[in-house]
Design a protein around this motif. Structure first.
Motif, PDB file in Angstrom:
ATOM      1  N   GLU A   1       9.722   7.202   6.041  1.00 54.01           N
ATOM      2  CA  GLU A   1       8.790   5.661   5.505  1.00 54.01           C
ATOM      3  C   GLU A   1       7.784   5.640   5.115  1.00 54.01           C
ATOM      4  O   GLU A   1       6.948   4.843   5.098  1.00 54.01           O
ATOM      5  N   ARG A   2       7.021   6.277   7.003  1.00 56.68           N
ATOM      6  CA  ARG A   2       5.699   6.142   7.826  1.00 56.68           C
ATOM      7  C   ARG A   2       5.583   7.219   7.856  1.00 56.68           C
ATOM      8  O   ARG A   2       6.055   8.258   8.918  1.00 56.68           O
ATOM      9  N   ILE A   3       3.995   7.499   8.179  1.00 58.93           N
ATOM     10  CA  ILE A   3       3.380   8.850   8.986  1.00 58.93           C
ATOM     11  C   ILE A   3       2.328   8.341   9.421  1.00 58.93           C
ATOM     12  O   ILE A   3       1.408   7.679   8.511  1.00 58.93           O
ATOM     13  N   ASN A   4       2.268   8.002  10.918  1.00 56.79           N
ATOM     14  CA  ASN A   4       1.077   7.376  11.254  1.00 56.79           C
ATOM     15  C   ASN A   4      -0.171   7.921  11.712  1.00 56.79           C
ATOM     16  O   ASN A   4      -0.746   9.527  11.034  1.00 56.79           O
ATOM     17  N   TYR A   5      -0.783   7.137  12.458  1.00 58.08           N
ATOM     18  CA  TYR A   5      -2.562   7.394  12.702  1.00 58.08           C
ATOM     19  C   TYR A   5      -2.777   9.161  12.549  1.00 58.08           C
ATOM     20  O   TYR A   5      -1.949   9.900  13.641  1.00 58.08           O
ATOM     21  N   PHE A   6      -3.358   9.752  11.923  1.00 58.37           N
ATOM     22  CA  PHE A   6      -3.713  11.418  12.207  1.00 58.37           C
ATOM     23  C   PHE A   6      -2.799  12.304  12.246  1.00 58.37           C
ATOM     24  O   PHE A   6      -2.950  12.785  12.989  1.00 58.37           O
ATOM     25  N   ALA A   7      -1.469  11.615  12.063  1.00 63.21           N
ATOM     26  CA  ALA A   7      -0.830  12.993  11.776  1.00 63.21           C
ATOM     27  C   ALA A   7      -1.199  13.931  12.279  1.00 63.21           C
ATOM     28  O   ALA A   7       0.011  15.416  12.784  1.00 63.21           O
ATOM     29  N   PHE A   8      -1.312  14.839  10.453  1.00 67.13           N
ATOM     30  CA  PHE A   8      -1.609  16.259  10.365  1.00 67.13           C
ATOM     31  C   PHE A   8      -3.059  16.773   9.946  1.00 67.13           C
ATOM     32  O   PHE A   8      -3.549  17.473  10.374  1.00 67.13           O
TER      33      PHE A   8
ATOM     34  N   PHE B   1       9.049  17.903  -0.552  1.00 67.73           N
ATOM     35  CA  PHE B   1       9.492  16.679  -0.107  1.00 67.73           C
ATOM     36  C   PHE B   1      10.791  16.796  -0.921  1.00 67.73           C
ATOM     37  O   PHE B   1      10.995  17.214  -1.885  1.00 67.73           O
ATOM     38  N   ALA B   2      12.169  16.238   0.043  1.00 67.05           N
ATOM     39  CA  ALA B   2      12.834  16.209  -0.163  1.00 67.05           C
ATOM     40  C   ALA B   2      13.240  15.104  -1.453  1.00 67.05           C
ATOM     41  O   ALA B   2      14.557  14.504  -1.196  1.00 67.05           O
ATOM     42  N   GLY B   3      12.708  14.396  -1.637  1.00 62.72           N
ATOM     43  CA  GLY B   3      12.660  12.920  -2.584  1.00 62.72           C
ATOM     44  C   GLY B   3      12.094  13.270  -3.627  1.00 62.72           C
ATOM     45  O   GLY B   3      11.771  14.684  -4.434  1.00 62.72           O
ATOM     46  N   THR B   4      11.955  11.840  -4.367  1.00 64.53           N
ATOM     47  CA  THR B   4      10.794  11.866  -6.046  1.00 64.53           C
ATOM     48  C   THR B   4       9.317  11.557  -5.630  1.00 64.53           C
ATOM     49  O   THR B   4       9.307  10.672  -4.900  1.00 64.53           O
ATOM     50  N   LEU B   5       8.958  11.698  -6.747  1.00 65.09           N
ATOM     51  CA  LEU B   5       7.617  10.895  -6.324  1.00 65.09           C
ATOM     52  C   LEU B   5       7.283   9.449  -6.542  1.00 65.09           C
ATOM     53  O   LEU B   5       6.584   8.838  -5.624  1.00 65.09           O
ATOM     54  N   ASP B   6       8.565   9.124  -7.024  1.00 64.24           N
ATOM     55  CA  ASP B   6       8.572   7.777  -6.756  1.00 64.24           C
ATOM     56  C   ASP B   6       8.725   6.909  -5.040  1.00 64.24           C
ATOM     57  O   ASP B   6       7.745   5.784  -4.325  1.00 64.24           O
ATOM     58  N   GLN B   7       9.516   7.800  -4.532  1.00 67.09           N
ATOM     59  CA  GLN B   7       9.260   7.673  -3.125  1.00 67.09           C
ATOM     60  C   GLN B   7       8.285   8.187  -2.380  1.00 67.09           C
ATOM     61  O   GLN B   7       7.792   7.385  -1.256  1.00 67.09           O
ATOM     62  N   TRP B   8       7.532   9.334  -2.877  1.00 67.24           N
ATOM     63  CA  TRP B   8       6.465   9.377  -1.821  1.00 67.24           C
ATOM     64  C   TRP B   8       5.128   8.686  -1.838  1.00 67.24           C
ATOM     65  O   TRP B   8       4.757   8.862  -0.890  1.00 67.24           O
ATOM     66  N   VAL B   9       5.157   8.389  -3.208  1.00 68.05           N
ATOM     67  CA  VAL B   9       4.115   7.449  -3.248  1.00 68.05           C
ATOM     68  C   VAL B   9       4.111   5.548  -2.674  1.00 68.05           C
ATOM     69  O   VAL B   9       3.562   5.060  -2.410  1.00 68.05           O
ATOM     70  N   SER B  10       5.472   5.590  -2.038  1.00 66.62           N
ATOM     71  CA  SER B  10       5.689   4.577  -1.198  1.00 66.62           C
ATOM     72  C   SER B  10       5.752   4.378   0.013  1.00 66.62           C
ATOM     73  O   SER B  10       5.894   4.034   0.965  1.00 66.62           O
ATOM     74  N   ILE B  11       5.380   6.215   0.445  1.00 64.75           N
ATOM     75  CA  ILE B  11       5.382   6.443   2.180  1.00 64.75           C
ATOM     76  C   ILE B  11       3.956   5.255   2.336  1.00 64.75           C
ATOM     77  O   ILE B  11       3.405   5.281   1.192  1.00 64.75           O
ATOM     78  N   ASP B  12       4.366   5.276   3.402  1.00 64.77           N
ATOM     79  CA  ASP B  12       3.328   4.365   3.712  1.00 64.77           C
ATOM     80  C   ASP B  12       2.425   5.125   5.175  1.00 64.77           C
ATOM     81  O   ASP B  12       2.830   5.414   6.570  1.00 64.77           O
ATOM     82  N   PHE B  13       1.302   5.691   5.018  1.00 66.87           N
ATOM     83  CA  PHE B  13       0.118   6.769   5.265  1.00 66.87           C
ATOM     84  C   PHE B  13      -0.724   5.859   5.560  1.00 66.87           C
ATOM     85  O   PHE B  13      -1.524   4.913   5.128  1.00 66.87           O
ATOM     86  N   GLU B  14      -0.989   5.816   6.862  1.00 68.00           N
ATOM     87  CA  GLU B  14      -1.390   5.012   7.875  1.00 68.00           C
ATOM     88  C   GLU B  14      -2.865   6.018   7.147  1.00 68.00           C
ATOM     89  O   GLU B  14      -4.200   4.187   7.547  1.00 68.00           O
TER      90      GLU B  14
END
Length: 189
Positions: A84-91, A102-115
């Motif tokens: 659901e969330r990937i925080n500050y500078f994780a990668f 990614f084991a989900g859909t594009l709809d799920q991907w664009v809903s992830i909270d990228f900080e």
């Protein structure tokens, strides 16, 4: 592995060795995070430059700050649909990263909270693979976001080089900051 960053010996070491079943030392090159962890802690693999593959099992919802930062050897990362969330500078600093699964859909991907954009692994990788209905990895080249989706989150497709076309729903009311920045190969919207 402990938090904060200063307790991580990999910030000064080159490799991490484990004793294998044959009682021989081998370099750690692959890591699996199980769902029992609940989240990936800050700085947990920061600087582990022998790691080439990270797999995160279903159930993990959060990747914390700098979790995989400066893992220059990282080539592939497998993310669960539960993220659901990937925080500050994780990668940040994962300069060898090429493929994100990614084991989900594009709809799920664009809903992830990228900080931030370095929170999103595709800001460095060239390819995003999604799991299709036949449980096969498929490179995202022609994206379709379903009707009913109202928001594409910040940085969600930032720098995705494999994306050539995207179909957006009429229900879409917000496209987040830098959601499509540096997607240089999109020819159809």
């Amino acid at each position: 592995i402990a938090d904060p960053a200063f307790s991580n010996p990999m910030l000064v070491a080159d490799n991490f060795y484990l004793l294998n079943e044959n009682n021989k030392w081998e370099i750690l090159s692959s890591v699996v995070f199980t769902s029992e962890l609940g989240e990936i802690k800050s700085n947990c693999l920061r600087g582990f430059n022998s790691i080439e593959t990270v797999k995160i099992e279903e159930g993990i919802k959060v990747i914390s700050d700098y979790a995989f930062a400066e893992v220059e050897s990282l080539k592939s990362v497998y993310l669960p649909s539960t993220i659901e969330r990937i925080n500050y500078f994780a990668f940040s600093g994962c300069t060898s990263l090429k493929n994100v699964y990614f084991a989900g859909t594009l709809d799920q991907w664009v809903s992830i909270d990228f900080e931030t954009y370095p929170s999103n692994p595709i800001s460095l990788a060239e390819n995003l693979y999604l799991l299709n209905e036949n449980n096969e990895w498929v490179l995202l080249e022609n994206g379709y976001i379903s009707e009913g989706i109202t928001t594409i989150n910040d940085f969600s497709l930032y720098n995705l080089k494999s994306l050539k076309s995207i179909t957006l729903p009429k229900s879409l009311t917000k496209i987040g900051f830098d959601a499509f920045s540096a997607c240089d190969n999109i020819v159809n919207v």
